[in-house]
Design an enzyme around this catalytic site. Structure first.
Site, PDB file in Angstrom:
ATOM      1  N   PHE A  83       0.820  -1.205   0.000  1.00 52.82           N
ATOM      2  CA  PHE A  83       0.000   0.000   0.000  1.00 52.82           C
ATOM      3  C   PHE A  83       0.860   1.264   0.000  1.00 52.82           C
ATOM      4  O   PHE A  83       0.474   2.283  -0.576  1.00 52.82           O
ATOM      5  CB  PHE A  83      -0.941   0.000   1.206  1.00 52.82           C
ATOM      6  CG  PHE A  83      -1.992   1.073   1.144  1.00 52.82           C
ATOM      7  CD1 PHE A  83      -2.930   1.088   0.117  1.00 52.82           C
ATOM      8  CD2 PHE A  83      -2.044   2.074   2.098  1.00 52.82           C
ATOM      9  CE1 PHE A  83      -3.900   2.070   0.048  1.00 52.82           C
ATOM     10  CE2 PHE A  83      -3.004   3.067   2.040  1.00 52.82           C
ATOM     11  CZ  PHE A  83      -3.943   3.067   1.014  1.00 52.82           C
ATOM     12  N   TYR A  84       2.020   1.217   0.649  1.00 50.85           N
ATOM     13  CA  TYR A  84       2.935   2.369   0.624  1.00 50.85           C
ATOM     14  C   TYR A  84       3.234   2.777  -0.816  1.00 50.85           C
ATOM     15  O   TYR A  84       3.127   3.946  -1.188  1.00 50.85           O
ATOM     16  CB  TYR A  84       4.221   2.028   1.367  1.00 50.85           C
ATOM     17  CG  TYR A  84       5.358   2.990   1.117  1.00 50.85           C
ATOM     18  CD1 TYR A  84       5.315   4.291   1.615  1.00 50.85           C
ATOM     19  CD2 TYR A  84       6.480   2.604   0.376  1.00 50.85           C
ATOM     20  CE1 TYR A  84       6.349   5.186   1.386  1.00 50.85           C
ATOM     21  CE2 TYR A  84       7.519   3.488   0.151  1.00 50.85           C
ATOM     22  CZ  TYR A  84       7.457   4.775   0.648  1.00 50.85           C
ATOM     23  OH  TYR A  84       8.487   5.646   0.417  1.00 50.85           O
TER      24      TYR A  84
END
Length: 342
Positions: free
Chosen positions: A158-159
């Site tokens: 997700f980063y």
């Protein structure tokens, strides 16, 4: 010039702000000094910036806002009180693995915070926004070296997804409001004043304590380790040179890293990847101490290898990294021993 540096209590933001002050620019910093890692290290960086600014004389201004870029009112106040020649955005919720367990922190900082900054730059008619992206956006791509012309639409965590979103958000503002933007995809930055959650910092601490170091993927993956001084040079030179429209860009065959808007994306790395095992050997040499290795499988969300194609950045600003892994690791160890009195 007067520059806004967001995330100036962080690793890269601190070094960028210090270098700008040392060359005679005025700097305004914003950082919420969160507890993702040891806040005492962040406070030490802030004190160092105060000291550097104090040596520059009255012509160089340094001001610090302690707060969150997700706070729109704070950003509006900052932009109303200052007219910035450059905005360098390095504030973010960092950490690949942390994003797996705490995605909400990345939404707040990397998405809401970045949207707030774009709006502030738009209404202030900022001359140029330079912002941090990441090599992690290449995700599932295994073609080496990573080129800005490759697809970056398959992030593995997700980063990376939030950072890829930043690139797309920036393009929309460059297109709609002609806001010049430059995105920089960082490749494994290391060096003095580094982050305690990064491998070099953790490994140094554990080796000195004679504790095992976790070596994921049995040390076989490679990283384009890039020394902080080389990163800072690239960030500042990119910021100095304002992004412009690419006259050769074609909507029929669009190039991902440029546009007919004032928008561009660059890789910023060393261009010479090293195996993790080589990195550990360099650390052992610098410490004069052997590591106890705990060999482990690949971590969830990790990319096996990274390798930056930096030709576009070289052509644009003359970027040429000059610090090899052994020299960079030695410099870090020297700083670590001094800072922690080891």
């Amino acid at each position: 010039m007067k520059c806004l540096v967001t995330g100036n209590a962080g690793f890269i933001g601190f070094h960028v702000a210090r270098t700008l002050l040392e060359r005679g620019d005025s700097v305004v910093g914003i950082d919420n000094v969160n507890d993702y890692y040891d806040t005492s290290l962040k406070e030490s960086r802030l004190r160092e910036l105060d000291a550097v600014a104090g040596k520059q004389g009255a012509e160089v201004e340094y001001q610090f806002y302690r707060g969150n870029i997700a706070d729109r009112a704070l950003l509006d106040r900052c932009f109303s009180e200052h007219k910035f020649d450059r905005v360098i955005h390095l504030a973010a919720q960092a950490g690949v693995r942390h994003s797996i367990e705490h995605p909400e922190a990345y939404v707040e900082s990397n998405l809401i915070g970045f949207a707030n900054l774009l709006e502030a730059c738009r209404h202030a008619s900022s001359p140029h926004l330079t912002y941090a992206s990441t090599s992690s956006v290449y995700g599932g791509n295994t073609t080496m070296p990573f080129s800005e012309d490759h697809s970056a639409d398959h992030p593995l965590q997700f980063y990376a997804a939030t950072k890829r979103a930043n690139e797309l958000m920036a393009h929309s503002y460059s297109h709609l409001f002609r806001l010049p933007t430059t995105g920089l995809r960082f490749f494994t930055v290391y060096g003095p004043w580094g982050r305690p959650d990064m491998a070099l910092f953790k490994f140094t601490q554990l080796i000195l304590e004679e504790k095992p170091i976790p070596v994921f993927n049995h040390g076989h993956h490679s990283r384009d380790f890039t020394y902080i001084d080389d990163i800072v040079e690239g960030v500042i030179k990119s910021s100095d040179q304002i992004a412009t429209e690419d006259s050769n860009w074609s909507s029929a065959a669009p190039t991902p890293s440029s546009s007919n808007a004032p928008y561009r994306i660059f890789n910023i790395g060393n261009g010479d990847p090293a195996q993790l095992s080589e990195y550990i050997e360099a650390l052992e040499e610098a410490l004069g101490k052997k590591a106890i290795k705990e060999l482990l499988p690949m971590q969830k969300g990790d990319i096996p290898d990274t390798h930056a194609d930096t030709r576009k950045l070289q052509q644009a600003i003359g970027y040429k990294p000059g610090t090899g892994v052994r020299e960079g690791v030695e410099n870090f160890v020297e700083w670590y021993r001094s800072y922690y009195s080891v």
